[in-house]
Design a protein around this motif. Structure first.
Motif, PDB file in Angstrom:
ATOM      1  N   VAL A 295      32.823  73.372 -21.966  1.00 32.01           N
ATOM      2  CA  VAL A 295      32.561  73.781 -23.340  1.00 32.01           C
ATOM      3  C   VAL A 295      31.243  73.148 -23.772  1.00 32.01           C
ATOM      4  O   VAL A 295      30.967  71.984 -23.462  1.00 32.01           O
ATOM      5  CB  VAL A 295      33.702  73.373 -24.301  1.00 32.01           C
ATOM      6  N   ALA A 296      30.405  73.933 -24.441  1.00 37.62           N
ATOM      7  CA  ALA A 296      29.124  73.428 -24.930  1.00 37.62           C
ATOM      8  C   ALA A 296      28.679  74.281 -26.108  1.00 37.62           C
ATOM      9  O   ALA A 296      29.052  75.451 -26.224  1.00 37.62           O
ATOM     10  CB  ALA A 296      28.066  73.449 -23.828  1.00 37.62           C
ATOM     11  N   VAL A 297      27.863  73.677 -26.981  1.00 33.66           N
ATOM     12  CA  VAL A 297      27.357  74.363 -28.173  1.00 33.66           C
ATOM     13  C   VAL A 297      25.842  74.191 -28.223  1.00 33.66           C
ATOM     14  O   VAL A 297      25.320  73.090 -27.992  1.00 33.66           O
ATOM     15  CB  VAL A 297      28.001  73.802 -29.456  1.00 33.66           C
ATOM     16  N   ALA A 298      25.148  75.290 -28.521  1.00 29.82           N
ATOM     17  CA  ALA A 298      23.690  75.277 -28.669  1.00 29.82           C
ATOM     18  C   ALA A 298      23.322  75.831 -30.035  1.00 29.82           C
ATOM     19  O   ALA A 298      24.148  76.430 -30.724  1.00 29.82           O
ATOM     20  CB  ALA A 298      23.041  76.112 -27.564  1.00 29.82           C
ATOM     21  N   TRP A 299      22.053  75.626 -30.428  1.00 24.45           N
ATOM     22  CA  TRP A 299      21.542  76.303 -31.615  1.00 24.45           C
ATOM     23  C   TRP A 299      20.083  76.670 -31.410  1.00 24.45           C
ATOM     24  O   TRP A 299      19.380  76.097 -30.582  1.00 24.45           O
ATOM     25  CB  TRP A 299      21.755  75.489 -32.886  1.00 24.45           C
ATOM     26  N   ARG A 300      19.655  77.700 -32.146  1.00 26.59           N
ATOM     27  CA  ARG A 300      18.257  78.120 -32.132  1.00 26.59           C
ATOM     28  C   ARG A 300      17.645  77.716 -33.466  1.00 26.59           C
ATOM     29  O   ARG A 300      18.136  78.088 -34.535  1.00 26.59           O
ATOM     30  CB  ARG A 300      18.129  79.626 -31.917  1.00 26.59           C
ATOM     31  N   LEU A 301      16.561  76.935 -33.398  1.00 29.09           N
ATOM     32  CA  LEU A 301      15.908  76.444 -34.601  1.00 29.09           C
ATOM     33  C   LEU A 301      15.156  77.572 -35.304  1.00 29.09           C
ATOM     34  O   LEU A 301      14.882  78.625 -34.712  1.00 29.09           O
ATOM     35  CB  LEU A 301      14.946  75.316 -34.238  1.00 29.09           C
ATOM     36  N   PRO A 302      14.780  77.372 -36.563  1.00 24.77           N
ATOM     37  CA  PRO A 302      14.062  78.430 -37.293  1.00 24.77           C
ATOM     38  C   PRO A 302      12.772  78.877 -36.621  1.00 24.77           C
ATOM     39  O   PRO A 302      12.344  80.022 -36.805  1.00 24.77           O
ATOM     40  CB  PRO A 302      13.792  77.782 -38.660  1.00 24.77           C
ATOM     41  N   ASP A 303      12.125  78.004 -35.816  1.00 22.28           N
ATOM     42  CA  ASP A 303      10.885  78.405 -35.141  1.00 22.28           C
ATOM     43  C   ASP A 303      11.144  79.122 -33.823  1.00 22.28           C
ATOM     44  O   ASP A 303      10.204  79.451 -33.092  1.00 22.28           O
ATOM     45  CB  ASP A 303       9.978  77.190 -34.907  1.00 22.28           C
ATOM     46  N   GLY A 304      12.426  79.362 -33.475  1.00 23.96           N
ATOM     47  CA  GLY A 304      12.773  80.077 -32.260  1.00 23.96           C
ATOM     48  C   GLY A 304      13.129  79.195 -31.085  1.00 23.96           C
ATOM     49  O   GLY A 304      13.573  79.699 -30.045  1.00 23.96           O
TER      50      GLY A 304
END
Length: 730
Positions: free
Chosen positions: A177-186
């Motif tokens: 299990v893992a979680v990522a995110w994409r920042l506002p700058d991509g």
């Protein structure tokens, strides 16, 4: 696919008090200290099953984990154990203000929640891993064809922290299990690194209210929402009260009254918050409900304002809401009151009067008429005058029904991304054709079933109307009729804008049976034929299709089995058989081509169809094989409901909770399914195609969640056996 013991559940009472979590686009969060650079991971061992609901329904969840550790990435261990569940929770710290997109990847089932602030009570499901995927597989579409593991953009503010929680359940095999995110700058950060996270802080304090509810003033018929935010040792329990008495079932941080009525005006509410260490009560707040003040208006007129008709002795009126006080004398025809009227509610109201003479006819509403809505404010109807032209020699545009598609499996999609049926109209004339006030219907006794807005078709042009049940009629946008087409054949007619309406064109008494992804239209000579390639919006061309294919034969009947076996499929000579096991219907381009016996060793839903050159494909045949079920399940009849995943989950899925589609009702939120009832004694029962809708009152519809505990993880459904699918009754 849905499998459940066949038990009839009574309909839920419609409750007006609803609970919902905050879903605002701009999340305010809370001020925070620097991140602690790890995440809290709790795990529960020796829990069978591979769905998150198996974890959340365990008696040890959430207060008695088997152990706790603190990873420095937002990620659990890989290939760590079997038959366990885990919860990773803490806070994310956005480095800049902007829109963030979150991703979850897990094996097996996973769910990702995010709060609008630092409090767990406001968390909302934002993404799921429906089945399983490999470690850090953020973008793969296997077992999640609609991107279910990716959230919508969510606006977060720098300098705040937001509670986040990931649930994962492992049955057997690999696990992660893992979680990522994409920042506002991509920039993609996956997993979310230590510099962006901090662990959830376990409180040992009694409850404390940090945000009190506020009094509200709303109009009748609209929604009122109260909210309380509290901290303290878990579990925190919430109980809303009105007038000092408990509101049954209102045990969430948010209380929604929808719609608010004048009966609730002046009610006083408060929330009692408790945990094992104490209790606290919120301030008392009041609800003010003011009468609705929007006056009724005209929804549709037949004939439409400004149109030309051959004769005129009746006017049909629909209002935007139910009205009262309608009399014949309220309508003036060239200044003379109408002589009769019939109708009720919001309409139709049909006004009658002596036949008008040729020429311009002025229509208006009498001064001092008594037409009002049903609000306590008694809002009066303020109608405007309009004109019609009577010309007995008038002719109408040469518009015909040119093509239909009543079994769209993979073709034209609408603005919602939903694949559905459609009707194409063709203007065969040399001038534009106005359809204002015209209508489409699948019921010859209701010619005005769905009325066109002010739209026109160019000379020798085409217009496509989605027959989706969504009832959208905004000029300049995609048009959606209020009904759907039957794949087994039915009437469909086009009518002009006169009243009574005249039939301009029709497929009568019914168009023939339709099959997957094949349309039915006029060729260059005007002869109706099947088409392997639908052509919405352009000329149809010619077709060599001569008939319908026969369905394939299954060597084993549907039912319960204890031992693996080989399934043989057969069809007429020259036919190609395609089959699927993911719930979707096979098409000429999708599914597996049958080339030999199919091993059946686990519970399987298999759908197959036959394809023959220059013939319409066969109907899809569905068989469910229940393999090696435990004795307690083998003693019960099973209802197997089989449909493609997108009908249940994703943007237009009826079970989806992000967006909250479970609150939607009506035929637009009905999806086709194969329904099989299988009795354990003899594998008898029935197998029919039907329509499927989510069932339940407003209270439970707001709370359905496949990853929640009982009762909200168990959806209720209603089946519709209608001609749109086949047999109209069992």
């Amino acid at each position: 696919m849905l499998l459940c013991p066949a038990k009839i559940k009574p309909s839920d009472d419609v409750l007006k008090y609803l609970i919902a979590f905050v879903t605002g686009i701009s999340l305010l969060g809370s001020a925070l200290l620097a991140p602690a650079q790890n995440i809290r991971r709790e795990y529960w061992l020796n829990i069978p099953g591979n769905s998150v609901s198996a974890l959340t329904s365990s008696p040890d969840y959430p207060n008695n984990p088997s152990g706790v550790d603190f990873p420095t990435l937002f990620e659990g261990p890989i290939s760590w154990n079997e038959n366990y569940g885990s919860r990773l929770r803490g806070y994310v710290h956005p480095p800049v203000t902007g829109d963030y997109i979150f991703y979850i990847s897990s094996d097996d089932n996973g769910a990702l929640y995010l709060s609008s602030d630092e409090y767990p009570a406001t968390r909302q499901l934002i993404a799921t891993e429906p089945s399983w995927n490999g470690s850090r597989n953020w973008f793969g579409t296997d077992r999640r064809p609609n991107g279910e593991n990716i959230s919508a953009p969510i606006r977060l503010e720098a300098g705040r922290r937001y509670y986040i929680e990931a649930l994962q359940k492992e049955g057997g095999g690999g696990d992660n299990v893992a979680v990522a995110w994409r920042l506002p700058d991509g920039t993609l950060e996956g997993p979310i690194p230590a510099s962006r996270i901090s662990p959830f802080l376990i409180s040992t304090n009694p409850p404390n209210i940090v945000e009190q509810p506020a009094s509200l003033s709303v109009s009748e018929g609209t929604r009122a929402e109260f909210r309380v935010v509290a901290t303290g040792a878990e579990p925190l329990n919430f109980q809303w009260q009105v007038g000092g008495l408990d509101l049954p079932g209102q045990s969430f941080p948010n209380l929604i009254i929808d719609p608010a009525s004048l009966a609730e005006d002046g009610n006083q509410y408060r929330c009692l918050v408790t945990n094992p260490l104490g209790s606290v009560t919120s301030v008392v707040v009041s609800l003010t409900v003011t009468p609705e003040v929007v006056p009724p208006a005209i929804l549709t007129l037949a004939p439409a304002a400004g149109s030309t008709v051959r004769q005129l002795s009746q006017i049909e009126v629909f209002f935007t809401e139910a009205v009262a006080g309608v009399d014949a004398a309220d309508l003036l025809v060239n200044g003379t009151p109408a002589t009769g009227v019939v109708g009720s509610g919001g309409g139709p109201y049909v006004f009658s009067f002596p036949a008008a003479t040729p020429g311009t006819i002025s229509l208006s509403w009498a001064a001092g008429h008594g037409i009002t809505d049903l609000s306590l404010a008694v809002n009066p109807f303020a109608g405007s005058p309009w004109q019609l032209t009577v010309n007995p020699a008038a002719s109408f545009p040469d518009v015909v029904i040119n093509e239909i598609l009543a079994s769209n499996l993979s073709g034209l999609a609408d603005e919602d991304g939903e694949i559905g049926d459609w009707v194409e109209l063709h203007n065969r004339g040399a001038a534009p054709a106005s359809l204002a006030g015209w209508s489409l219907s699948d019921d010859a006794s209701l010619p005005g079933l769905w009325v066109f807005p002010s739209v026109s078709i160019p000379a020798n042009g085409y217009l496509v109307v989605f027959v989706s049940g969504k009832d959208r009629r905004v000029a300049g946008a995609n048009l959606h009729a209020s009904f759907k087409l039957s794949r087994v054949g039915e009437f469909v007619g086009l009518y002009n804008g006169e009243y009574p309406r005249a039939q301009i064109d029709a497929l009568a008494p019914a168009f023939p049976e339709q099959r997957g992804d094949h349309s039915y239209g006029r060729d260059s000579a005007g002869v109706w034929k099947y088409y392997a390639t639908p052509t919405p919006g352009v000329v149809n061309g010619d077709s060599a299709i001569t008939g319908l294919s026969d369905p394939p034969h299954f060597s084993a009947r549907r039912g319960f089995y204890d031992q693996p076996f080989n399934l043989h499929l057969s069809a007429v000579p020259g036919a190609q058989i395609r089959f699927t096991t993911d719930g979707s219907e096979p098409t000429a381009a999708t599914g597996t081509v049958y080339s030999g016996p199919i091993p059946i060793s686990t519970t399987t839903t298999l759908r197959a169809a036959a394809f023959v050159a220059n013939q319409v494909p066969s109907v899809t045949v569905t068989h469910t094989y229940l393999m090696g079920l435990p004795p307690n399940l083998q003693s019960l009849p099973v209802m197997s409901l089989v449909t493609r995943n997108g009908n249940l989950w994703g943007p237009t899925g009826i079970m989806e909770i992000n967006p909250r589609n479970t609150v939607n009702r009506g035929i637009a939120w009905e999806r086709p399914v194969s329904a099989e009832l299988i009795r354990p004694a003899d594998n008898g029962g029935f197998a029919l195609d039907a329509g499927l809708r989510v069932q339940g009152g407003g209270y439970v519809r707001q709370r359905y969640d496949p990853n929640a505990g009982l009762p909200f993880s168990k959806y209720s459904f209603r089946l519709y056996f209608r001609g749109d699918y086949g047999a109209t009754r069992l």
